[in-house]
Motif scaffolding. Structure first.
Motif, mmCIF file in Angstrom:
data_model
loop_
_atom_site.group_PDB
_atom_site.id
_atom_site.type_symbol
_atom_site.label_atom_id
_atom_site.label_comp_id
_atom_site.label_asym_id
_atom_site.label_seq_id
_atom_site.Cartn_x
_atom_site.Cartn_y
_atom_site.Cartn_z
ATOM 1 N N ASP A 76 -15.515 17.197 -3.594
ATOM 2 C CA ASP A 76 -14.104 16.620 -3.008
ATOM 3 C C ASP A 76 -13.413 15.964 -4.153
ATOM 4 O OD1 ASP A 76 -14.852 18.198 -0.407
ATOM 5 O OD2 ASP A 76 -15.772 16.240 0.116
ATOM 6 N N SER A 93 -6.680 4.122 -5.221
ATOM 7 C CA SER A 93 -5.255 4.094 -4.459
ATOM 8 C C SER A 93 -4.909 5.813 -3.865
ATOM 9 C CB SER A 93 -3.908 3.909 -5.331
ATOM 10 O OG SER A 93 -3.830 4.473 -6.608
ATOM 11 N N VAL A 130 -15.361 11.051 4.835
ATOM 12 C CA VAL A 130 -16.664 11.304 3.893
ATOM 13 C C VAL A 130 -16.254 12.244 2.805
ATOM 14 C CG1 VAL A 130 -18.972 12.157 3.656
ATOM 15 C CG2 VAL A 130 -18.158 10.913 5.815
ATOM 16 N N ALA A 174 3.171 16.325 -5.006
ATOM 17 C CA ALA A 174 1.861 16.469 -4.263
ATOM 18 C C ALA A 174 2.154 15.966 -2.865
ATOM 19 C CB ALA A 174 1.072 15.230 -4.556
ATOM 20 N N PRO A 175 1.269 16.758 -2.013
ATOM 21 C CA PRO A 175 1.390 16.705 -0.545
ATOM 22 C C PRO A 175 1.080 15.122 0.061
ATOM 23 C CG PRO A 175 -0.767 17.807 -0.972
ATOM 24 C CD PRO A 175 0.238 17.497 -2.261
ATOM 25 N N ALA A 176 1.387 14.995 1.260
ATOM 26 C CA ALA A 176 1.073 13.423 1.452
ATOM 27 C C ALA A 176 -0.244 13.252 1.809
ATOM 28 C CB ALA A 176 1.666 13.316 3.122
ATOM 29 N N ARG A 177 -1.038 14.381 2.196
ATOM 30 C CA ARG A 177 -2.293 14.519 2.265
ATOM 31 C C ARG A 177 -2.982 15.579 1.730
ATOM 32 N NH1 ARG A 177 -5.079 13.818 7.761
ATOM 33 N NH2 ARG A 177 -6.818 13.527 6.594
ATOM 34 N N PHE A 178 -4.075 15.616 0.930
ATOM 35 C CA PHE A 178 -5.098 16.757 0.247
ATOM 36 C C PHE A 178 -5.862 17.315 1.254
ATOM 37 C CE2 PHE A 178 -3.156 14.317 -3.381
ATOM 38 C CZ PHE A 178 -2.870 15.213 -4.109
ATOM 39 N N GLU A 179 -6.464 16.449 2.134
ATOM 40 C CA GLU A 179 -7.614 16.872 3.103
ATOM 41 C C GLU A 179 -8.840 17.571 2.520
ATOM 42 O OE1 GLU A 179 -5.749 18.654 6.355
ATOM 43 O OE2 GLU A 179 -4.018 17.535 6.430
ATOM 44 N N PHE A 180 -8.962 16.888 1.209
ATOM 45 C CA PHE A 180 -10.124 17.351 0.711
ATOM 46 C C PHE A 180 -11.297 16.314 1.123
ATOM 47 C CE2 PHE A 180 -7.574 18.201 -3.338
ATOM 48 C CZ PHE A 180 -7.071 19.253 -3.011
ATOM 49 N N GLY A 181 -12.419 16.698 1.587
ATOM 50 C CA GLY A 181 -13.363 15.737 2.397
ATOM 51 C C GLY A 181 -13.301 16.005 3.846
ATOM 52 N N TYR A 214 -9.453 15.816 -6.361
ATOM 53 C CA TYR A 214 -8.223 14.869 -6.293
ATOM 54 C C TYR A 214 -7.754 14.758 -7.650
ATOM 55 C CZ TYR A 214 -8.877 13.719 -1.501
ATOM 56 O OH TYR A 214 -8.982 13.814 -0.138
ATOM 57 N N VAL A 232 0.787 -1.193 -0.003
ATOM 58 C CA VAL A 232 -0.039 -0.058 0.036
ATOM 59 C C VAL A 232 0.813 1.278 -0.107
ATOM 60 C CG1 VAL A 232 -2.063 -0.992 1.085
ATOM 61 C CG2 VAL A 232 -0.028 -0.141 2.282
ATOM 62 N N ARG A 288 -4.878 6.334 -0.064
ATOM 63 C CA ARG A 288 -3.536 7.055 0.263
ATOM 64 C C ARG A 288 -3.978 8.208 1.350
ATOM 65 N NH1 ARG A 288 -1.380 11.806 -1.650
ATOM 66 N NH2 ARG A 288 1.104 11.835 -1.762
ATOM 67 N N GLU A 289 -5.138 8.800 1.120
ATOM 68 C CA GLU A 289 -5.509 9.799 1.841
ATOM 69 C C GLU A 289 -5.995 9.292 3.351
ATOM 70 O OE1 GLU A 289 -5.398 12.870 0.529
ATOM 71 O OE2 GLU A 289 -6.312 13.961 2.115
ATOM 72 N N PRO A 302 0.640 6.543 -5.881
ATOM 73 C CA PRO A 302 -0.410 5.845 -6.793
ATOM 74 C C PRO A 302 -0.525 6.743 -8.071
ATOM 75 C CG PRO A 302 -1.022 6.576 -4.498
ATOM 76 C CD PRO A 302 0.370 6.865 -4.693
ATOM 77 N N GLU A 303 -1.089 6.152 -9.154
ATOM 78 C CA GLU A 303 -1.332 6.610 -10.394
ATOM 79 C C GLU A 303 -1.982 7.650 -10.163
ATOM 80 O OE1 GLU A 303 -4.029 4.289 -12.539
ATOM 81 O OE2 GLU A 303 -3.885 5.644 -14.287
ATOM 82 N N GLY A 304 -1.468 8.999 -10.873
ATOM 83 C CA GLY A 304 -2.130 10.346 -11.093
ATOM 84 C C GLY A 304 -1.386 11.094 -10.169
ATOM 85 N N ILE A 305 -0.872 10.654 -9.295
ATOM 86 C CA ILE A 305 -0.397 11.601 -7.955
ATOM 87 C C ILE A 305 1.104 12.213 -8.461
ATOM 88 C CG2 ILE A 305 0.213 12.008 -5.621
ATOM 89 C CD1 ILE A 305 -2.235 10.407 -4.907
#
Lengths: 208, 418
Positions: free
Chosen positions: B129, B181, B124, A50-57, B133, A39, B185-186, A43-46
């Motif tokens: 959101d 993924s 969520v 990029a940051p470790a987390r985007f925190e969208f959501g 991404y 894991v 990852r998030e 990942p594809e597309g990142i």
């Protein structure tokens, strides 16, 4: 959901998969069961920057998770409190189920539920009694999806009860059965050990 | 057509129509006149102005490809008209359907995805959101594992069956969304996790377990299909898309992903979508779609009107990677030649193949067989019978055959060979 509970699930899962491996399960699935899953990596597309987390959501509260986490597993994880008897289930069945599944669960017009006759090579029907490998799947499915035109209408007790009645019609449990979160996962379905994990792998080997 | 080939009648009709309309006082502007004149298809389109631009296009009136709907039921399917299509992309309104409790009516702004279970941070996500991404797009097929079930039984081998009825639970789209993924990852997957449960928000709350390594490899939370928002029948506003896996696992109207350490054994991975093998066992989690090909032309109910050169055309695909070869036989499987493959050849996507065939007017049976990059060759039905028995009902990817009769009439021809 606590880590302690997950630990218990892991133990159960490990045992189950050792049993599966004995019956010819592929290495890939055994590897999955052992938890050796990659894991990490990008990942594809990142992109690399990029940051470790985007925190969208938003973080989901325990209440929110509990409200939506309604699946039920073979080990009983996810079963709610409550109980239901064969006799109570007969009443539920005759109100909510009989129109689609018939007076004895065999007449349809929708899926046949009852066939207590077992099979050696190939099943001639695929019913709860001779095909479904886990009784808990009944809870998972009925609570979510039945009755077809008014799904979700049954109470937790009613779901336990109607499962007891369907299992009794299939001669899997006696008439005095009361099902709950303890007794339902303990029901051994006749077809349980017939299920084997896919062994097709592509390639030039024998057709499977 | 030469200029003097223009129809005088057409011109006269145009003048008459225009004059009549003007006389009736219906035309106030030049635009009104063009609209009115353009309503009738002229026999000479160079003699009348065409239709004006429009906000939403449509097919030519004579083109009416349709999905095949057999039963109007909550749990039912409709099939893609493969013989009517060209190339590999399926127009979104012709993408096959398989619903287990109808198509739910979901508002984009209300939809939410819960990701929880063996994760560090249960979260969520609203659609806004997810849209933010990093995005991925891929052209890949989706096929129901029940596709082709109608041509497996030796005693009930049909002849008058279209490729749509037979294999129309196959479609190809450019899918756009966010890689699973990326989202995992998030939220942070905990050690020991090995599966996910994906759950839809339809009235069947359709749910399937998918191995974690699969979704980490190439699965997508798809919200786009062929350049637009995914259609309601394909899961609006969000579906799981597992490339190369049986279609049922690509859960539509996705509302929840639970990361787990075991499969949940839902109804659709136990009582359905499992394969009794004839030896007392039932194959479960048969997820990958093995390599397969179908000839879409010529196929029933087409009839070749004359002998001579015809191009045999079809589709090939594999859930295990790229198609590397498609062979065609025009003598009932006696000899095989390589078909031409139309690039680009993408993994877990359909490939258009072609073979130029000089039909001499004799009875014959034509077949195709695909090979994928793992070396797997699309088997014969006898090979599947030997391996799985005759009573399975999913994953019937064996070679298909079409019989061309002396009259040119084409019928399903596997019954001629078994």
């Amino acid at each position: 959901m606590s880590r302690v509970v997950w630990g218990a699930c892991l133990l159960v899962a490990s045992t189950a998969f050792v049993a599966c491996a004995d019956s010819g399960q592929t290495a890939a699935v055994a590897r999955l069961a052992s938890g050796e899953v990659a894991v990490s990596g990008t990942p594809e597309g990142i992109p690399a920057h990029a940051p470790a987390r985007f925190e969208f959501g938003t973080e989901a509260s325990a209440t929110r998770v509990a409200m939506w986490d309604i699946d039920v597993r073979p080990d009983g994880e996810g079963l709610p409190p409550g109980s239901g008897s064969v006799a109570q289930g007969r009443e539920v069945y005759n109100v909510y189920c009989v129109a689609c599944h018939g007076p004895t669960g065999m007449e349809g017009p929708n899926d046949r539920l009852v066939d207590s006759e077992q099979w050696d090579d190939v099943p001639s029907t695929r019913t709860v009694g001779n095909y479904w490998p886990h009784a808990t799947t009944l809870y998972d499915y009925i609570r979510k999806a039945m009755p077809q035109l008014t799904p979700g209408i049954l109470s937790d007790d009613q779901v336990y009860a109607v499962i007891a009645y369907i299992l009794w019609m299939n001669e899997i449990v006696p008439e005095d059965t009361v099902l709950d979160a303890e007794t339902l996962p303990a029901v051994v379905m006749p077809a349980r050990d017939k299920f084997v994990v896919d062994d097709r792998v592509g390639g030039t080997g024998p057709v499977r | 057509m030469p200029r003097d080939g223009r129809s005088k009648l057409s011109r006269r009709a145009w003048i008459t129509t225009t004059s009549g309309v003007i006389a009736a006082g219906l035309v106030k502007t030049q635009t009104d006149a063009i609209k009115l004149v353009a309503q009738e298809a002229p026999s000479d389109p160079t003699r009348v102005p065409g239709k004006l631009v429009s906000e939403l296009g449509g097919r030519a009136p004579a083109e009416e490809p349709k999905r095949l709907v057999r039963a109007q039921a909550l749990s039912s399917s409709s099939r893609t008209p493969l013989a009517d299509l060209m190339g590999t992309i399926t127009p979104a309104d012709l993408h096959f359907e398989r619903h287990h409790a109808g198509v739910p009516d979901i508002r984009l702004e209300d939809h939410e995805l819960l990701v929880h279970g063996m994760v560090e941070r249960p979260m969520v996500f609203r659609m806004s959101d997810l849209m933010r991404y990093p995005q991925v797009s891929r052209i890949q097929f989706l096929e129901c594992s029940g596709n082709g079930g109608g041509v497996y039984n030796r005693d009930r081998m049909p002849t008058e069956v279209t490729v749509q009825a037979l294999d129309g639970l196959l479609s190809t789209s450019e899918w756009t969304g966010v890689a699973v993924s990326t989202i995992l990852r998030e939220v942070g997957v905990r050690r020991g996790a090995s599966w996910i449960l994906a759950e839809g928000s339809d009235a069947a709350v359709m749910s399937r377990s998918v191995p974690l390594d699969k979704v980490m490899e190439d699965s997508m939370l798809a919200y786009g299909q062929n350049g637009e928002r995914i259609r309601p029948e394909q899961g609006y506003p969000l579906r799981l898309f597992n490339p190369g896996y049986e279609g049922n696992t690509s859960v539509k109207w996705l509302r929840r992903i639970e990361v787990t350490d075991q499969p949940t054994h839902t109804r659709d991975e136990t009582s359905k979508y499992t394969d009794p093998l004839g030896d007392g066992t039932v194959r479960q989690f048969s997820l990958a779609m093995d390599a397969k090909s179908v000839i879409t032309f010529p196929s029933y109910p087409y009839a070749l009107p004359e002998t001579g050169w015809w191009e045999i055309r079809g589709l090939a695909w594999s859930g295990r990677g790229r198609i590397t070869r498609v062979e065609v036989s025009t003598d009932g499987g006696g000899t095989w030649v390589d078909a031409a493959l139309q690039g680009p050849i993408m993994e877990k996507s359909t490939v258009r193949f072609r073979h130029l065939f000089d039909w001499n007017g004799r009875d014959t049976v034509i077949l195709s067989r695909a090979t994928d990059e793992t070396g797997y060759v699309q088997p014969t039905v006898e090979q599947l019978w030997d391996a799985r028995g005759t009573r399975t009902s999913y994953h019937q990817n064996h070679q298909r055959a079409w019989k061309i009769a002396r009259t040119g009439e084409v019928t399903f021809g596997l019954g001629e060979l078994v």
